[in-house]
Design a protein around this motif. Sequence first.
Motif, mmCIF file in Angstrom:
data_model
loop_
_atom_site.group_PDB
_atom_site.id
_atom_site.type_symbol
_atom_site.label_atom_id
_atom_site.label_comp_id
_atom_site.label_asym_id
_atom_site.label_seq_id
_atom_site.Cartn_x
_atom_site.Cartn_y
_atom_site.Cartn_z
ATOM 1 N N VAL A 144 0.851 -1.197 0.000
ATOM 2 C CA VAL A 144 0.000 0.000 0.000
ATOM 3 C C VAL A 144 0.880 1.238 0.000
ATOM 4 O O VAL A 144 1.837 1.347 0.764
ATOM 5 N N LYS A 145 0.549 2.190 -0.890
ATOM 6 C CA LYS A 145 1.274 3.456 -0.964
ATOM 7 C C LYS A 145 0.320 4.611 -0.676
ATOM 8 O O LYS A 145 -0.716 4.763 -1.318
ATOM 9 N N LYS A 146 0.674 5.434 0.314
ATOM 10 C CA LYS A 146 -0.072 6.651 0.604
ATOM 11 C C LYS A 146 0.613 7.808 -0.119
ATOM 12 O O LYS A 146 1.813 8.038 0.058
ATOM 13 N N PHE A 147 -0.124 8.527 -0.956
ATOM 14 C CA PHE A 147 0.484 9.538 -1.808
ATOM 15 C C PHE A 147 1.089 10.701 -1.010
ATOM 16 O O PHE A 147 2.195 11.141 -1.294
ATOM 17 N N PHE A 148 0.340 11.224 -0.048
ATOM 18 C CA PHE A 148 0.787 12.404 0.701
ATOM 19 C C PHE A 148 0.755 12.099 2.196
ATOM 20 O O PHE A 148 -0.157 11.427 2.683
ATOM 21 N N LYS A 149 1.736 12.603 2.934
ATOM 22 C CA LYS A 149 1.859 12.278 4.349
ATOM 23 C C LYS A 149 0.662 12.755 5.157
ATOM 24 O O LYS A 149 0.279 12.139 6.129
ATOM 25 N N ARG A 150 0.080 13.892 4.731
ATOM 26 C CA ARG A 150 -1.096 14.397 5.422
ATOM 27 C C ARG A 150 -2.108 14.873 4.391
ATOM 28 O O ARG A 150 -1.801 15.007 3.209
ATOM 29 N N ASP A 151 -3.311 15.141 4.828
ATOM 30 C CA ASP A 151 -4.363 15.566 3.915
ATOM 31 C C ASP A 151 -3.985 16.867 3.206
ATOM 32 O O ASP A 151 -3.508 17.822 3.837
ATOM 33 N N ILE A 152 -4.210 16.873 1.898
ATOM 34 C CA ILE A 152 -4.005 18.071 1.087
ATOM 35 C C ILE A 152 -5.272 18.258 0.245
ATOM 36 O O ILE A 152 -6.301 17.641 0.535
ATOM 37 N N TYR A 153 -5.218 19.100 -0.783
ATOM 38 C CA TYR A 153 -6.371 19.285 -1.659
ATOM 39 C C TYR A 153 -6.041 18.745 -3.043
ATOM 40 O O TYR A 153 -5.296 19.361 -3.803
ATOM 41 N N VAL A 154 -6.538 17.557 -3.342
ATOM 42 C CA VAL A 154 -6.395 16.994 -4.686
ATOM 43 C C VAL A 154 -7.478 17.610 -5.557
ATOM 44 O O VAL A 154 -8.666 17.404 -5.320
#
Length: 254
Positions: free
Chosen positions: A109-119
Amino acid sequence: MEKFRVGVFLFLLLVIAVLTFSLTKSWRLYDSGYEVNVEQPVDTEKEKESILEPEESSIDLEDGNAKVYWKQFLVYPVGLVKENGGIGPDGILSHARNLFSVNLKTGSVKKFFKRDIYVWDFFPGEFTKKTTQNAIDEPKEDVLSIERRLIVIAATKDSNKDSVLNHKDYKTVFLFDPDKELVTDVLPEGYHFRKLIFNTQKNQLVLIVQRNPSLETEIKGSSKEKTKKPSTEIYSYDILLEKGIFSAPIETAF
């Protein structure tokens, strides 16, 4: 007769209330977009780690938002919100707080960003779509040939300093390589995304970008500097070489 009139009146009130609520909700979404609150600085490493993971309630694998790409990688957007006007093959903007990729062969599993951002939007880099300008002209065909990459356009920094990440902030462009489980920011420091150019050669991502105004210019600059619109530039990124170049300014050709 009186009861009938009262019943009709109440029914009309109910219809008006429902329509008002629906329109208000639509206008609010259109005006503000999908927002992500900017995390305030924290003091300890333990607190930093605690805010990197999304809430359990935000991940629901049964909500139908996950999609499989290249028959091997399941991509799940956290907090997916859709609206018309996307760049990708389906013409739909796909907003999210974060993205996860699951390798269905290895289970990784890969999480794109370490914390929530605005995609702001995400879509595969290889597709063809037709758009119709009007009823007279032939449909226009747009082709993008970026092999085995997911393109992610997102705002990761609160550029307008309103403590919220949304469509009003500067957006940058990321490429996700599923085989390497690698998310790469392709834009040079100090630039933000404006537009994607189609029909370029294979594995060449061409973008119209704009330089970010410096904070010093925004605060101390003259009124003329503030109102002057930054010029746009053409930026070409070679996917295989992982290298980008700027085209010479068009103005210099005259």
